[in-house]
Design an enzyme around this catalytic site. Structure first.
Site, short mmCIF file in Angstrom:
data_model
loop_
_atom_site.label_atom_id
_atom_site.label_comp_id
_atom_site.label_asym_id
_atom_site.label_seq_id
_atom_site.Cartn_x
_atom_site.Cartn_y
_atom_site.Cartn_z
N ASP A 125 -5.66 -4.72 4.11
CA ASP A 125 -6.07 -4.66 2.70
C ASP A 125 -5.42 -5.81 1.94
OD1 ASP A 125 -7.09 -3.47 0.26
OD2 ASP A 125 -5.07 -2.72 -0.10
N ASP A 184 -5.21 -6.03 -2.24
CA ASP A 184 -4.55 -5.68 -3.50
C ASP A 184 -3.61 -4.49 -3.36
OD1 ASP A 184 -5.88 -7.53 -5.52
OD2 ASP A 184 -7.58 -6.68 -4.44
N ASN A 242 -2.80 0.48 1.43
CA ASN A 242 -1.96 1.32 0.58
C ASN A 242 -2.67 2.57 0.09
OD1 ASN A 242 -3.53 -0.41 -1.31
ND2 ASN A 242 -2.40 0.75 -2.85
#
EC number: 3.1.3.16
Length: 252
Positions: free
Chosen positions: A88, A90, A199
């Protein structure tokens, strides 16, 4: 990274309020956006939820469905036999904001509805060391729910060494129950040889057994999460089956 608004306080209204209201996922929020002007439904929120940045609320306002072919090309010769790791962007590798900051690592112009806005990007501590080592061990794929017009130039600046073999953006996600999910089964890779680092658990809700969780990052420059993950991935790189490898790491 630029401090994100506190998850315990209401967010202020912005000039982009007509574009998007974020939707939330367990332990992390994934922004959603209107299609044809209508607002997407929200995921269920928990008290421990941490918001994705305001930037993503502004940028992730479109959705495109991809046909059912594999998302990735054939494995390159140098990656034959390697595990594929989906990473990922961001709040995993970087944090971005429209709010100007003096210590931004990158400033990226992004055009929204005919107007160019400056996006201020901070790199997570140890991201360079982390990506360098990941590129030595795995076939690395960037997979973000952000739009390419933001994520592509940010990745160009972040990944100077060409660690990412492929990049996947918003249109490669599957819209499921109000969330944009990264469906690993559509990559064209053996799931027994595929990992995802993200996240937001909502992103890998279809394949939680393939996930290496990571804490959301905004601006804590003392953070060592990526540095601590390097030995974890070094061990996983030798696994014949990621399920077995992750099982051993999770065992008490």
């Amino acid at each position: 990274m630029v401090p994100a608004p506190s998850p315990h306080k209401p967010r202020g209204r912005s000039i982009f309020q007509n574009l998007l209201c974020c939707f939330r996922a367990q332990h992390g929020r994934r922004p959603g956006g209107p299609s044809g002007g209508s607002q997407l439904p929200a995921c269920k929120e928990e008290a421990s939820v941490i918001a994705k940045s305001d930037l993503l609320q502004c940028l992730q306002y479109q959705f495109y469905q991809v046909p059912g072919s594999n998302l990735l090309p054939e494995v390159a010769r140098q990656d034959q036999g390697r595990i594929c790791v989906v990473i990922d962007l961001d709040e995993t590798l970087v944090h971005s904001s429209f709010k100007p900051v003096n210590n931004a690592d990158f400033i990226v112009p992004v055009e929204i509805e005919g107007t160019t806005h400056q996006v201020y990007v901070l790199k997570r501590p140890y991201v360079d060391e982390f990506l360098r080592r990941m590129g030595e061990l795995f076939e690395c794929v960037l997979f973000t729910a952000s739009l390419a017009k933001y994520a592509d130039p940010v990745t160009d600046l972040l990944d100077r060494c060409g660690v990412f073999r492929s990049r996947l953006f918003r249109e490669a996600c599957v819209f499921h129950q109000g969330c944009y999910v990264k469906d690993l089964s559509r990559l064209g890779r053996d799931l027994h040889k595929t990992l995802i680092l993200d996240n937001s658990p909502a992103s890998y809700t279809f394949h939680p057994a393939n996930a290496v969780p990571v804490q959301s990052w905004f601006d804590d420059m003392s953070d060592t999460e990526l540095l601590n993950l390097i030995p974890v991935f070094e061990e996983l790189s030798a696994a014949d089956d990621v399920y077995h490898g992750l099982g051993q790491l999770r065992a008490p």
